[in-house]
Write a protein that holds these residues in place. Structure first.
Motif, PDB file in Angstrom:
ATOM      1  N   GLU A  60       0.829  -1.206   0.000  1.00 50.73           N
ATOM      2  CA  GLU A  60       0.000   0.000   0.000  1.00 50.73           C
ATOM      3  C   GLU A  60       0.868   1.262   0.000  1.00 50.73           C
ATOM      4  OE1 GLU A  60      -3.298   0.268  -0.402  1.00 50.73           O
ATOM      5  OE2 GLU A  60      -3.256  -1.901  -0.680  1.00 50.73           O
ATOM      6  N   GLU A  61       1.937   1.239   0.773  1.00 51.63           N
ATOM      7  CA  GLU A  61       2.842   2.390   0.794  1.00 51.63           C
ATOM      8  C   GLU A  61       3.480   2.612  -0.569  1.00 51.63           C
ATOM      9  OE1 GLU A  61       5.712   1.801   3.911  1.00 51.63           O
ATOM     10  OE2 GLU A  61       4.195   1.902   5.490  1.00 51.63           O
ATOM     11  N   LEU A  62       3.891   1.531  -1.215  1.00 50.50           N
ATOM     12  CA  LEU A  62       4.494   1.651  -2.542  1.00 50.50           C
ATOM     13  C   LEU A  62       3.485   2.199  -3.547  1.00 50.50           C
ATOM     14  CD1 LEU A  62       6.613  -1.628  -2.787  1.00 50.50           C
ATOM     15  CD2 LEU A  62       7.461   0.717  -2.670  1.00 50.50           C
ATOM     16  N   LYS A  63       2.259   1.710  -3.494  1.00 50.11           N
ATOM     17  CA  LYS A  63       1.223   2.216  -4.412  1.00 50.11           C
ATOM     18  C   LYS A  63       1.035   3.720  -4.227  1.00 50.11           C
ATOM     19  CE  LYS A  63      -1.808  -1.837  -4.724  1.00 50.11           C
ATOM     20  NZ  LYS A  63      -3.160  -2.308  -4.366  1.00 50.11           N
ATOM     21  N   ARG A  64       0.938   4.149  -2.956  1.00 51.18           N
ATOM     22  CA  ARG A  64       0.742   5.574  -2.674  1.00 51.18           C
ATOM     23  C   ARG A  64       1.919   6.394  -3.185  1.00 51.18           C
ATOM     24  NH1 ARG A  64       1.211   5.781   2.651  1.00 51.18           N
ATOM     25  NH2 ARG A  64       3.240   6.760   2.498  1.00 51.18           N
ATOM     26  N   ASP A  65       3.131   5.887  -2.934  1.00 48.38           N
ATOM     27  CA  ASP A  65       4.327   6.611  -3.384  1.00 48.38           C
ATOM     28  C   ASP A  65       4.378   6.717  -4.907  1.00 48.38           C
ATOM     29  OD1 ASP A  65       5.057   6.898  -0.758  1.00 48.38           O
ATOM     30  OD2 ASP A  65       6.582   5.298  -0.793  1.00 48.38           O
ATOM     31  N   VAL A  66       4.037   5.635  -5.582  1.00 52.90           N
ATOM     32  CA  VAL A  66       4.051   5.647  -7.050  1.00 52.90           C
ATOM     33  C   VAL A  66       3.021   6.633  -7.580  1.00 52.90           C
ATOM     34  CG1 VAL A  66       3.499   4.263  -9.086  1.00 52.90           C
ATOM     35  CG2 VAL A  66       5.014   3.344  -7.344  1.00 52.90           C
ATOM     36  N   LYS A  67       1.828   6.647  -6.999  1.00 53.34           N
ATOM     37  CA  LYS A  67       0.797   7.584  -7.448  1.00 53.34           C
ATOM     38  C   LYS A  67       1.262   9.026  -7.279  1.00 53.34           C
ATOM     39  CE  LYS A  67      -3.330   4.779  -6.781  1.00 53.34           C
ATOM     40  NZ  LYS A  67      -4.571   4.601  -5.996  1.00 53.34           N
TER      41      LYS A  67
ATOM     42  N   LYS B 222       4.376  10.125  -7.165  1.00 50.14           N
ATOM     43  CA  LYS B 222       5.456  10.413  -8.128  1.00 50.14           C
ATOM     44  C   LYS B 222       4.881  10.628  -9.524  1.00 50.14           C
ATOM     45  CE  LYS B 222       9.204   9.090  -5.586  1.00 50.14           C
ATOM     46  NZ  LYS B 222      10.360   9.758  -5.281  1.00 50.14           N
ATOM     47  N   VAL B 223       3.902   9.807  -9.902  1.00 53.83           N
ATOM     48  CA  VAL B 223       3.295   9.953 -11.224  1.00 53.83           C
ATOM     49  C   VAL B 223       2.600  11.307 -11.318  1.00 53.83           C
ATOM     50  CG1 VAL B 223       1.435   9.081 -12.699  1.00 53.83           C
ATOM     51  CG2 VAL B 223       3.079   7.491 -11.724  1.00 53.83           C
ATOM     52  N   LYS B 224       1.870  11.686 -10.276  1.00 60.16           N
ATOM     53  CA  LYS B 224       1.195  12.983 -10.277  1.00 60.16           C
ATOM     54  C   LYS B 224       2.191  14.123 -10.444  1.00 60.16           C
ATOM     55  CE  LYS B 224      -3.004  12.822  -7.531  1.00 60.16           C
ATOM     56  NZ  LYS B 224      -3.570  13.158  -6.210  1.00 60.16           N
TER      57      LYS B 224
ATOM     58  N   HIS C   6       5.370  14.021 -11.649  1.00 58.65           N
ATOM     59  CA  HIS C   6       6.358  14.005 -12.726  1.00 58.65           C
ATOM     60  C   HIS C   6       5.835  13.601 -14.102  1.00 58.65           C
ATOM     61  CE1 HIS C   6       9.439  14.711  -9.747  1.00 58.65           C
ATOM     62  NE2 HIS C   6       8.989  13.708  -9.033  1.00 58.65           N
ATOM     63  N   VAL C   7       4.598  13.207 -14.200  1.00 55.43           N
ATOM     64  CA  VAL C   7       4.092  12.742 -15.492  1.00 55.43           C
ATOM     65  C   VAL C   7       2.979  13.669 -15.951  1.00 55.43           C
ATOM     66  CG1 VAL C   7       2.936  10.859 -16.700  1.00 55.43           C
ATOM     67  CG2 VAL C   7       4.679  10.343 -15.003  1.00 55.43           C
ATOM     68  N   THR C   8       3.108  14.157 -17.163  1.00 56.24           N
ATOM     69  CA  THR C   8       2.038  14.930 -17.775  1.00 56.24           C
ATOM     70  C   THR C   8       1.707  14.285 -19.110  1.00 56.24           C
ATOM     71  OG1 THR C   8       3.641  16.394 -18.826  1.00 56.24           O
ATOM     72  CG2 THR C   8       2.712  17.123 -16.726  1.00 56.24           C
ATOM     73  N   VAL C   9       0.441  14.316 -19.421  1.00 53.79           N
ATOM     74  CA  VAL C   9      -0.016  13.705 -20.660  1.00 53.79           C
ATOM     75  C   VAL C   9      -0.568  14.806 -21.541  1.00 53.79           C
ATOM     76  CG1 VAL C   9      -1.630  12.075 -21.684  1.00 53.79           C
ATOM     77  CG2 VAL C   9      -0.557  11.548 -19.491  1.00 53.79           C
ATOM     78  N   ASN C  10      -0.022  14.922 -22.717  1.00 52.92           N
ATOM     79  CA  ASN C  10      -0.507  15.883 -23.699  1.00 52.92           C
ATOM     80  C   ASN C  10      -1.069  15.114 -24.878  1.00 52.92           C
ATOM     81  OD1 ASN C  10       0.358  18.159 -22.251  1.00 52.92           O
ATOM     82  ND2 ASN C  10       2.414  17.973 -23.080  1.00 52.92           N
ATOM     83  N   ILE C  11      -2.304  15.426 -25.217  1.00 54.90           N
ATOM     84  CA  ILE C  11      -2.931  14.777 -26.357  1.00 54.90           C
ATOM     85  C   ILE C  11      -2.954  15.780 -27.496  1.00 54.90           C
ATOM     86  CG2 ILE C  11      -5.031  13.729 -27.232  1.00 54.90           C
ATOM     87  CD1 ILE C  11      -5.629  12.880 -24.344  1.00 54.90           C
ATOM     88  N   VAL C  12      -2.346  15.397 -28.572  1.00 51.24           N
ATOM     89  CA  VAL C  12      -2.268  16.275 -29.727  1.00 51.24           C
ATOM     90  C   VAL C  12      -2.917  15.559 -30.901  1.00 51.24           C
ATOM     91  CG1 VAL C  12      -0.722  17.492 -31.292  1.00 51.24           C
ATOM     92  CG2 VAL C  12      -0.113  17.256 -28.884  1.00 51.24           C
ATOM     93  N   LYS C  13      -3.885  16.223 -31.472  1.00 52.51           N
ATOM     94  CA  LYS C  13      -4.552  15.648 -32.641  1.00 52.51           C
ATOM     95  C   LYS C  13      -3.949  16.296 -33.886  1.00 52.51           C
ATOM     96  CE  LYS C  13      -8.950  14.826 -30.352  1.00 52.51           C
ATOM     97  NZ  LYS C  13     -10.382  15.095 -30.372  1.00 52.51           N
TER      98      LYS C  13
END
Length: 156
Positions: free
Chosen positions: A48-55, A57-59, A61-68
């Motif tokens: 559970e701690e790892l899941k929380r930490d990963v979430k 970190k993803v929040k 450091h990760v951005t999603v750009n959708i380009v059409k």
């Protein structure tokens, strides 16, 4: 008789050893089960701690750009056969029709909301009018009562 007694002692020693082994094996098995249960519960907590930490970190450091991009589609039109172009035209017409229907539905919903709002305003105005009429009627009755009382006083 010494041989018999010796054999008897060896057999009894073997049985005793087997009994002692069973008890030791049971103790070891119980200890291993307890340690396994503890390890599983600790593993759940760590997971559970790892899941929380990963979430997190993803929040962070990760951005999603959708380009059409339709450049490839535009270039693809140049290489289409007549049948493919006809199919594309039909698909475009269907998409336009769907967009028009969606816009018409949204317009109808908006008109319905506006009609309900107008109906509510009319109802409120009617209630205010009824209240005002009731107040006027009560005032008229008070005046009539006062006039009748004054008339009866003057007649006396």
């Amino acid at each position: 008789m010494d041989i018999e007694e010796g054999i008897k002692k060896v057999l009894l020693a073997g049985i005793g050893a087997a009994t002692a082994s069973v008890e030791v094996v049971k103790d070891i098995a119980n200890t291993l089960v307890e340690k396994g249960e503890a390890a599983v519960s600790q593993g759940k907590v760590i997971n559970e701690e790892l899941k929380r930490d990963v979430k997190e970190k993803v929040k962070d450091h990760v951005t999603v750009n959708i380009v059409k991009e339709y450049k490839d589609a535009m270039n693809a039109v140049d290489h289409m056969t007549a049948e493919e172009l006809e199919a594309l035209k039909e698909k475009i017409e269907a998409a336009e029709k769907a967009a028009e229907e969606k816009a018409a539905k949204e317009k109808a919903k908006k008109a319905e909301k506006e009609a309900k709002a107008a109906e509510a305003e009319t109802e409120a105005a009617n209630q205010e009018t009824c209240a005002a009429e009731a107040e006027d009627e009560a005032a008229d009755q008070e005046e009539n009562t006062a006039a009748e009382e004054a008339k009866s006083e003057t007649e006396e």
